[in-house]
Write a protein that holds these residues in place. Structure first.
Motif, short mmCIF file in Angstrom:
data_model
loop_
_atom_site.label_atom_id
_atom_site.label_comp_id
_atom_site.label_asym_id
_atom_site.label_seq_id
_atom_site.Cartn_x
_atom_site.Cartn_y
_atom_site.Cartn_z
N MET A 1 0.85 -1.17 0.00
CA MET A 1 0.00 0.00 0.00
C MET A 1 0.89 1.23 0.00
SD MET A 1 -2.56 1.30 2.98
CE MET A 1 -3.29 -0.29 2.93
N PRO A 2 0.59 2.22 -0.85
CA PRO A 2 1.40 3.45 -0.88
C PRO A 2 1.05 4.35 0.31
CG PRO A 2 -0.37 3.58 -2.49
CD PRO A 2 -0.44 2.21 -1.88
N VAL A 3 2.09 4.77 1.02
CA VAL A 3 1.92 5.73 2.11
C VAL A 3 2.85 6.92 1.83
CG1 VAL A 3 1.26 3.98 3.80
CG2 VAL A 3 3.63 4.68 3.61
N ALA A 4 2.47 8.07 2.34
CA ALA A 4 3.27 9.27 2.13
C ALA A 4 4.60 9.15 2.89
CB ALA A 4 2.50 10.50 2.60
N SER A 5 5.69 9.42 2.19
CA SER A 5 7.02 9.38 2.80
C SER A 5 7.24 10.61 3.69
CB SER A 5 8.11 9.35 1.72
OG SER A 5 7.94 8.25 0.90
N HIS A 6 6.54 11.68 3.41
CA HIS A 6 6.64 12.93 4.16
C HIS A 6 5.33 13.67 3.95
CE1 HIS A 6 7.46 14.94 0.28
NE2 HIS A 6 8.14 13.83 0.02
N ASP A 7 5.10 14.74 4.68
CA ASP A 7 3.87 15.52 4.49
C ASP A 7 3.79 16.01 3.05
OD1 ASP A 7 3.32 15.14 7.15
OD2 ASP A 7 3.68 17.22 7.74
N LEU A 8 2.61 15.86 2.46
CA LEU A 8 2.37 16.30 1.09
C LEU A 8 1.20 17.29 1.10
CD1 LEU A 8 2.53 12.78 -0.60
CD2 LEU A 8 4.29 14.56 -0.68
N ALA A 9 1.31 18.31 0.29
CA ALA A 9 0.28 19.36 0.25
C ALA A 9 -0.74 19.08 -0.85
CB ALA A 9 0.94 20.71 0.01
N SER A 10 -1.91 19.62 -0.67
CA SER A 10 -2.92 19.57 -1.71
C SER A 10 -2.35 20.19 -2.98
CB SER A 10 -4.15 20.34 -1.26
OG SER A 10 -5.07 20.43 -2.30
N GLY A 11 -2.59 19.55 -4.11
CA GLY A 11 -2.08 20.06 -5.38
C GLY A 11 -0.72 19.54 -5.75
N ASP A 12 -0.02 18.87 -4.81
CA ASP A 12 1.29 18.30 -5.15
C ASP A 12 1.13 17.21 -6.20
OD1 ASP A 12 2.64 19.88 -3.37
OD2 ASP A 12 3.11 18.28 -1.94
N ARG A 13 2.05 17.19 -7.14
CA ARG A 13 2.13 16.10 -8.11
C ARG A 13 3.06 15.06 -7.48
NH1 ARG A 13 -0.04 16.47 -12.77
NH2 ARG A 13 0.12 18.72 -12.87
N ILE A 14 2.58 13.84 -7.34
CA ILE A 14 3.30 12.80 -6.60
C ILE A 14 4.47 12.27 -7.42
CG2 ILE A 14 3.13 10.53 -5.53
CD1 ILE A 14 0.19 11.16 -5.00
N GLY A 15 5.65 12.32 -6.80
CA GLY A 15 6.86 11.77 -7.40
C GLY A 15 7.25 10.47 -6.72
N ALA A 16 8.23 9.79 -7.28
CA ALA A 16 8.66 8.50 -6.75
C ALA A 16 9.13 8.58 -5.31
CB ALA A 16 9.77 7.92 -7.64
N ASP A 17 9.74 9.69 -4.91
CA ASP A 17 10.24 9.84 -3.54
C ASP A 17 9.16 10.25 -2.54
OD1 ASP A 17 12.76 9.21 -4.48
OD2 ASP A 17 13.38 11.31 -4.69
N ASP A 18 7.97 10.53 -3.02
CA ASP A 18 6.91 11.00 -2.15
C ASP A 18 6.13 9.89 -1.46
OD1 ASP A 18 7.43 13.69 -2.70
OD2 ASP A 18 6.15 13.64 -4.48
N VAL A 19 6.23 8.67 -1.98
CA VAL A 19 5.50 7.55 -1.38
C VAL A 19 6.42 6.36 -1.15
CG1 VAL A 19 3.23 8.17 -2.32
CG2 VAL A 19 4.75 6.70 -3.62
N LEU A 21 6.05 2.04 -0.26
CA LEU A 21 5.12 0.91 -0.18
C LEU A 21 5.27 0.25 1.18
CD1 LEU A 21 5.39 -0.63 -3.75
CD2 LEU A 21 3.59 0.82 -2.82
N ARG A 22 4.16 0.04 1.86
CA ARG A 22 4.15 -0.59 3.18
C ARG A 22 3.12 -1.70 3.20
NH1 ARG A 22 5.68 3.85 6.76
NH2 ARG A 22 7.85 4.18 6.15
N GLU A 23 3.41 -2.71 4.00
CA GLU A 23 2.45 -3.80 4.24
C GLU A 23 1.49 -3.38 5.34
OE1 GLU A 23 2.11 -6.75 2.64
OE2 GLU A 23 3.65 -6.05 1.24
N TRP A 24 0.22 -3.67 5.17
CA TRP A 24 -0.80 -3.38 6.18
C TRP A 24 -1.59 -4.66 6.42
CZ3 TRP A 24 -3.08 1.53 7.94
CH2 TRP A 24 -2.25 2.61 7.70
N PRO A 25 -2.02 -4.89 7.64
CA PRO A 25 -2.91 -6.03 7.89
C PRO A 25 -4.18 -5.86 7.06
CG PRO A 25 -2.13 -5.08 9.96
CD PRO A 25 -1.70 -4.15 8.86
N ALA A 26 -4.63 -6.93 6.46
CA ALA A 26 -5.79 -6.87 5.56
C ALA A 26 -7.01 -6.27 6.24
CB ALA A 26 -6.11 -8.25 5.01
#
Length: 157
Positions: A1-19, A21-26
């Motif tokens: 699951m993609p999670v934010a690597s750091h705080d992201l603002a509304s309107g940000d275009r997501i780059g590879a360093d912005d998210v 991947l983490r495992e989450w319990p189903a």
């Protein structure tokens, strides 16, 4: 699951360093996990460690997050006015005829859903793009006015 690597603002275009991947319990994982989010635009801020779900991205899923509203990108002629807006603001939208100077209210209680950052392509265009949530019965009039008149906003009291 993609999670934010750091705080992201509304309107940000997501780059590879912005998210990340983490495992989450189903049983705890949220629904609406998008397949690919690189290059997509955030419709709302996301905190570091928060999952990035489809309703946080500008696109058709954003409309599902706001039932009863039409999600409509429009260009406001004055970029400084857009700088004053924040996601979640409610505004009244008016159209001003540039030749006669007459104005008419187009839609009331319009919700600012996203404010994409200016793109390189926008440098040749006037104004700035915003994504609005508008009553479906007013969306066609707003879309038409955006092409022929200057749109203006006023904060709802």
């Amino acid at each position: 699951m993609p999670v934010a690597s750091h705080d992201l603002a509304s309107g940000d275009r997501i780059g590879a360093d912005d998210v990340t991947l983490r495992e989450w319990p189903a049983d705890l994982a949220p629904s609406g996990i998008p397949g690919s989010i690189a290059g997509r635009t955030l419709a709302a801020p996301v905190r570091a460690g928060e999952p990035v779900t489809s309703v946080r991205l500008v696109g058709s899923d954003l409309a599902q997050a706001h039932p009863g509203l039409t999600v409509l990108p429009v260009r406001l002629p004055d970029p400084a006015v857009v700088d004053l807006l924040e996601v979640g603001d409610r505004v009244d939208l008016s159209a001003v005829d540039p030749e006669s100077g007459t104005a008419q209210e187009l839609a009331g209680g319009v919700v600012v859903l996203a404010i994409p950052p200016p793109s390189v392509a926008e440098s040749s265009l006037t104004g700035r793009l915003v994504v609005l949530g508008i009553s479906p019965d007013r969306a066609a009039d707003v879309a038409a006015a955006a092409l022929t008149q200057f749109l203006s906003v006023a904060y709802v009291r």
